[in-house]
Scaffold this motif. Sequence first.
Motif, short mmCIF file in Angstrom:
data_model
loop_
_atom_site.label_atom_id
_atom_site.label_comp_id
_atom_site.label_asym_id
_atom_site.label_seq_id
_atom_site.Cartn_x
_atom_site.Cartn_y
_atom_site.Cartn_z
N GLN A 7 -73.44 -68.22 -54.75
CA GLN A 7 -72.61 -67.02 -54.11
C GLN A 7 -71.48 -67.33 -53.68
O GLN A 7 -70.37 -66.62 -53.94
N TRP A 8 -71.34 -68.47 -53.00
CA TRP A 8 -69.90 -68.86 -52.50
C TRP A 8 -68.78 -69.22 -53.71
O TRP A 8 -67.77 -68.75 -53.43
N GLU A 9 -69.38 -69.77 -54.54
CA GLU A 9 -68.54 -70.06 -55.68
C GLU A 9 -68.12 -68.73 -56.60
O GLU A 9 -66.98 -68.74 -56.88
N LEU A 10 -68.80 -67.99 -56.51
CA LEU A 10 -68.67 -66.70 -57.29
C LEU A 10 -67.80 -65.67 -56.43
O LEU A 10 -66.72 -65.26 -57.12
N ASP A 11 -67.96 -65.93 -55.31
CA ASP A 11 -66.84 -65.15 -54.29
C ASP A 11 -65.60 -65.74 -54.55
O ASP A 11 -64.52 -65.06 -54.66
N ASP A 12 -65.30 -67.16 -54.52
CA ASP A 12 -64.06 -67.91 -54.42
C ASP A 12 -63.58 -67.63 -55.98
O ASP A 12 -62.36 -67.18 -56.04
N ALA A 13 -64.26 -67.50 -56.97
CA ALA A 13 -63.95 -67.47 -58.29
C ALA A 13 -63.38 -65.98 -58.57
O ALA A 13 -62.36 -65.75 -59.23
N ALA A 14 -64.09 -64.75 -57.72
CA ALA A 14 -63.63 -63.47 -58.04
C ALA A 14 -62.13 -63.41 -57.43
O ALA A 14 -61.29 -62.78 -58.23
N HIS A 15 -61.88 -64.05 -56.29
CA HIS A 15 -60.37 -64.04 -55.89
C HIS A 15 -59.71 -64.76 -56.62
O HIS A 15 -58.24 -64.37 -56.73
N GLY A 20 -55.05 -65.29 -61.09
CA GLY A 20 -54.64 -66.09 -61.90
C GLY A 20 -54.68 -67.60 -61.81
O GLY A 20 -53.86 -68.20 -62.29
N CYS A 21 -55.29 -67.97 -60.77
CA CYS A 21 -55.35 -69.32 -60.31
C CYS A 21 -56.62 -69.93 -60.65
O CYS A 21 -56.67 -71.01 -59.92
N TYR A 22 -57.69 -69.60 -61.53
CA TYR A 22 -58.74 -70.22 -61.88
C TYR A 22 -58.57 -71.23 -62.80
O TYR A 22 -58.15 -70.47 -64.09
N THR A 23 -58.75 -72.43 -62.87
CA THR A 23 -58.38 -73.21 -64.01
C THR A 23 -59.51 -73.36 -64.95
O THR A 23 -60.82 -72.89 -64.59
N ARG A 27 -63.64 -72.87 -64.19
CA ARG A 27 -64.49 -72.12 -64.93
C ARG A 27 -65.74 -72.78 -65.37
O ARG A 27 -66.87 -72.31 -65.49
N ALA A 28 -65.50 -74.02 -66.01
CA ALA A 28 -66.59 -74.77 -66.60
C ALA A 28 -67.47 -75.44 -65.54
O ALA A 28 -68.76 -75.21 -65.77
N ALA A 29 -66.96 -75.54 -64.50
CA ALA A 29 -67.96 -76.21 -63.40
C ALA A 29 -68.82 -74.80 -62.94
O ALA A 29 -69.74 -75.12 -62.64
N LEU A 30 -68.13 -73.81 -62.68
CA LEU A 30 -69.02 -72.46 -62.23
C LEU A 30 -70.00 -72.27 -63.39
O LEU A 30 -71.19 -71.86 -62.89
#
Length: 58
Positions: A7-15, A20-23, A27-30
């Motif tokens: 949940q926390w990782e998805l929240d962070d990923a959404a932001h 445009g700051c997600y490497t 993405r692979a780790a998530l």
Amino acid sequence: MLVRAAQWELDDAAHEISRGCYTDEQRAALAEQLVALAQVLSARPDEPIVVEHAPDHP
């Protein structure tokens, strides 16, 4: 704890994705984390999953 961590990782990923700051590595780790969660959820659907707070999150 896998559920809350996802949940926390998805929240962070959404932001981060929207900025445009997600490497590719993030993405692979998530994706790996979500696959692990899916495996836990489908392995024993009749057993409850204990959700605990991680030490680094409230």
